[in-house]
Motif scaffolding. Sequence first.
Motif, mmCIF file in Angstrom:
data_model
loop_
_atom_site.group_PDB
_atom_site.id
_atom_site.type_symbol
_atom_site.label_atom_id
_atom_site.label_comp_id
_atom_site.label_asym_id
_atom_site.label_seq_id
_atom_site.Cartn_x
_atom_site.Cartn_y
_atom_site.Cartn_z
ATOM 1 N N SER A 166 -1.343 -10.993 2.125
ATOM 2 C CA SER A 166 -2.374 -10.242 2.847
ATOM 3 C C SER A 166 -2.468 -10.727 4.295
ATOM 4 O O SER A 166 -2.585 -9.914 5.221
ATOM 5 N N LYS A 174 -8.900 -8.899 2.632
ATOM 6 C CA LYS A 174 -8.354 -9.072 1.279
ATOM 7 C C LYS A 174 -7.961 -10.525 1.052
ATOM 8 O O LYS A 174 -8.159 -11.067 -0.034
ATOM 9 N N THR A 231 0.349 -9.429 6.437
ATOM 10 C CA THR A 231 0.264 -8.007 6.781
ATOM 11 C C THR A 231 -1.030 -7.661 7.506
ATOM 12 O O THR A 231 -1.370 -6.487 7.655
ATOM 13 N N GLN A 238 -4.119 -8.106 6.580
ATOM 14 C CA GLN A 238 -5.219 -7.694 5.707
ATOM 15 C C GLN A 238 -6.098 -8.906 5.394
ATOM 16 O O GLN A 238 -6.170 -9.375 4.265
#
Length: 147
Positions: free
Chosen positions: A77, A85, A80, A82
């Motif tokens: 996560s 998350k 990327t 994120q």
Amino acid sequence: MSPVTPATSVAATDETTAVPEEETSENQGDPDAMVDEALRQLQSGEVPPMQGILKIREVAEKYPGNVKANFTLGMLSMQTGQYAKAVGRFETVIEQQPENADAWYLLTKSQLNIGDTINAKQSFEKTLTLVDEETGNEYKKELPELE
């Protein structure tokens, strides 16, 4: 960059990671082995990235407290972008392993990336209690905004 699980992590051994007896084929009953296999396939290019990630997510769904699955998904996560998350994944790891310095540090970084400076400072303070002085000084250099 390949996901790496911390050397300090130990597989969780509570009822959330217990293996149902009906699972008998190799790796099918061992959540850590299933994560390792998915990572191997990802790193070798044997499967498309999303397919490998989905395999790891399946492990986390089936074994919600599994440290390796959640730590790995947290790392992915972060890679990327994120970060929200990632925060949830690292919080799950910390619930299972409250002394996991790597999870605390990565939680800190994820919290910073979503702008949660107050919690990041608290997480960073906890991180510093779990690492040696040299590592703590390195972390302070990497995150001067938390000094």
